[in-house]
Scaffold this active site. Structure first.
Site, short mmCIF file in Angstrom:
data_model
loop_
_atom_site.label_atom_id
_atom_site.label_comp_id
_atom_site.label_asym_id
_atom_site.label_seq_id
_atom_site.Cartn_x
_atom_site.Cartn_y
_atom_site.Cartn_z
N THR A 21 0.72 -1.28 0.00
CA THR A 21 0.00 0.00 0.00
C THR A 21 0.74 1.31 0.00
OG1 THR A 21 -1.83 -1.01 1.14
CG2 THR A 21 -1.79 1.32 1.24
N ASP A 30 -3.73 3.22 -3.52
CA ASP A 30 -3.50 2.33 -4.68
C ASP A 30 -4.47 1.15 -4.52
OD1 ASP A 30 -1.30 -0.28 -3.93
OD2 ASP A 30 -2.04 1.15 -2.44
N ARG A 68 -3.53 -2.49 -4.81
CA ARG A 68 -2.93 -3.83 -4.85
C ARG A 68 -3.00 -4.47 -3.47
NH1 ARG A 68 3.15 -4.62 -6.97
NH2 ARG A 68 2.10 -4.63 -8.97
N LYS A 105 -9.32 0.20 -1.00
CA LYS A 105 -8.71 0.51 0.28
C LYS A 105 -9.29 1.74 0.94
CE LYS A 105 -4.51 -1.56 -1.28
NZ LYS A 105 -3.08 -1.53 -1.44
N GLY A 123 -1.94 -2.21 6.07
CA GLY A 123 -1.61 -3.20 7.09
C GLY A 123 -2.28 -4.52 6.74
N SER A 138 3.61 1.05 2.85
CA SER A 138 4.99 0.80 2.41
C SER A 138 5.45 1.85 1.41
CB SER A 138 5.10 -0.60 1.83
OG SER A 138 4.17 -0.77 0.79
N ASP A 144 7.30 1.62 -5.32
CA ASP A 144 7.22 0.69 -4.21
C ASP A 144 6.68 -0.65 -4.71
OD1 ASP A 144 4.91 0.13 -1.57
OD2 ASP A 144 7.04 -0.38 -1.59
N SER A 148 2.99 -1.70 -3.65
CA SER A 148 1.83 -0.95 -4.14
C SER A 148 1.79 -1.08 -5.64
CB SER A 148 1.95 0.53 -3.81
OG SER A 148 2.36 0.71 -2.50
#
Lengths: 191, 272
Positions: B39, B55, B57, B71, B85, B167, B204, B207
């Site tokens: 995320t 995002d 994923r 999300k 998380g 992240s 990242d 994500s």
């Protein structure tokens, strides 16, 4: 996997203890009602216990509401049941498939603590899940008819479990359309 | 154990499998991984309200389990919350607080305030001492104005004009730190949030996929699901795989016809 006004749910048939095979006809896909099925992968004892608890809850629901549960409601029920054991979970990943209102196919999967993951195309779980993601991703086409859906699901399943030592020994595929349920046992590598 | 089967449980967590699971772990059974949201989630305050972005994923270890998950969770018509998380924890905690806010709205007859949601979330997370792994970006507009808060898994909170979590938070924060200013317009705010999420998506690994944006202003909320799709699937061939009928060897077939269910409506009273 979702097709045109139908869905297919499939599993392998092996029951094992790490590397030793104990049974080759283990049932993992269970019926909740005519248009709702749940497949459970993971620890066999949790698979059976969870299935029994879910059937119990669904029967209570049927008695109270005088109708069958919708797939979305059932998915929420499974999610709540799994999340309740957040700090001591069932070692089980469910795959839920059903025909909802207007026979609209519904599929979803969850991790072992109930995080729902809805999808419009396919969902996978189990020890061969990484292979299954790849196989389904390439073989899936939208709006498949039941015969083609059966072939696609069987080929994806066989391709993936053949690359996984812990799965295999045949396959069981269930295709459900608004008018009929087709259950087939398919022949696979017995190793 | 029969007691547990008689009634549906009263709510809250049940710990009866903890000892069994510890025993199984000793015997060598690996615990299956939880779905994490990897995320990048962001929020910023602009002149008329709050913009939230995320995002889409969801990961299970290194594998992408869901390429297009949601999300940004609904808390109240004027309050939305992005979650990072463990996916089950963020969904459960936001659903729970959303229900509590609805009950509170019925009891008070007023629009929910962002600090109410914040206090409910932080007290729940603190009481579980960080084991409920949910890192949230909570934003909304209420009678006191626009608010943006971050909530950490252990229950600490921050109130900020712009925030990132997950992240990909460093990638997104770099975009915010360089381009944020006070008094952004709605279009500038959406563009900045989308840029920050894209920075997280491309830099990242946890994500990816698409950008979801939610714009909350006084009296109006717009949830722009899949506002941008910077990662379309281009490799699939249009023909796809086709399997001819009969390609799979079948050992046993059973076809059950589904009878249409007969609806029982109110009948006449029985004749005595």
């Amino acid at each position: 996997m979702v097709g045109k006004n139908c869905f297919a749910i499939a599993s392998d048939r092996r029951l094992g203890v790490q590397l030793q095979t104990v049974a080759t006809d283990f049932q993992r896909v269970f019926k909740i009602h005519d248009k709702l099925y749940i497949g459970l992968s993971g620890l066999a004892t949790d698979v059976q216990t969870l299935y029994q608890r879910l059937v119990f809850r669904h029967k209570l629901y049927q008695l109270r509401e005088e109708r069958d549960m919708k797939p979305q409601t059932f998915a929420s029920l499974v999610s709540a049941l799994l999340y309740e054991k957040r700090f001591g979970p069932y070692f089980c990943q469910p795959v839920i498939a059903g025909l909802g209102e207007d026979n609209e196919p519904f599929i979803c999967t969850m991790d072992c603590i109930g995080a729902k993951e809805l999808a419009k195309d396919f969902v996978v779980s189990g020890t061969a899940s990484e292979s299954l993601y790849g196989a389904c991703e390439s073989m899936y086409k939208p709006n498949m008819e039941p015969e083609e859906l059966f072939e696609t699901v069987s080929q994806a399943l066989q391709a993936s479990v053949d690359r996984d030592c812990l799965s295999g020994w045949g396959g069981y595929v269930l295709v459900v359309t608004p008018t009929e349920i087709q259950e087939r046992v398919i022949k696979g590598r017995m190793d | 154990m029969t007691g547990a089967m008689d009634l549906p449980p009263k709510g809250g967590f049940s710990y009866d499998y903890c000892r069994r699971n510890a025993m199984l772990a000793d015997k060598g059974l690996k615990m299956p991984g939880f779905l994490k949201t990897g995320t990048t989630i962001v929020g910023l305050v602009f002149q008329d309200g709050v913009v939230l972005g995320a995002d889409t994923r969801a990961t299970e270890g290194p594998i992408v389990a869901d390429k297009n998950c949601e999300k940004i969770h609904f808390m109240a018509p004027n309050i939305y919350c992005c979650g990072a998380g463990t996916a089950a924890d963020t969904e459960a905690v936001t659903d729970m607080v959303s229900s509590q806010l609805q009950l509170h709205r019925y009891a008070t007859g007023r629009e929910s305030r962002v600090v109410t949601a914040l206090t409910l979330l932080k007290s729940h997370l603190f009481s579980y001492q960080g084991h409920v792994s949910a890192a949230l970006v909570l934003g909304g507009v209420d009678v006191t104005g626009p608010h943006l808060h971050t909530v950490y898994p252990h229950g600490s909170t921050d109130t900020l004009p712009f925030a990132t979590m997950g992240s990909g938070s460093l990638a997104a924060m770099s975009v915010f730190e360089s381009q944020y200013k006070e008094g952004l317009t709605r279009e500038e705010g959406i563009k900045l949030v989308a840029d920050a999420i894209r920075a997280g998506i491309f830099n990242d690994l946890g994500s990816g996929s698409n950008v979801d944006v939610c714009v909350i202003t006084k009296g109006k909320t717009e949830y722009l699901r899949n506002h941008q799709l910077p990662n379309p699937r281009t490799y699939a061939s249009s023909k796809g795989y086709s399997f001819t009928k009969g390609q799979t060897e079948v050992l046993y077939t059973k076809i059950t016809q589904l009878k249409p269910k007969v609806e029982v409506t109110e009948g006449d009273a029985m004749e005595e």
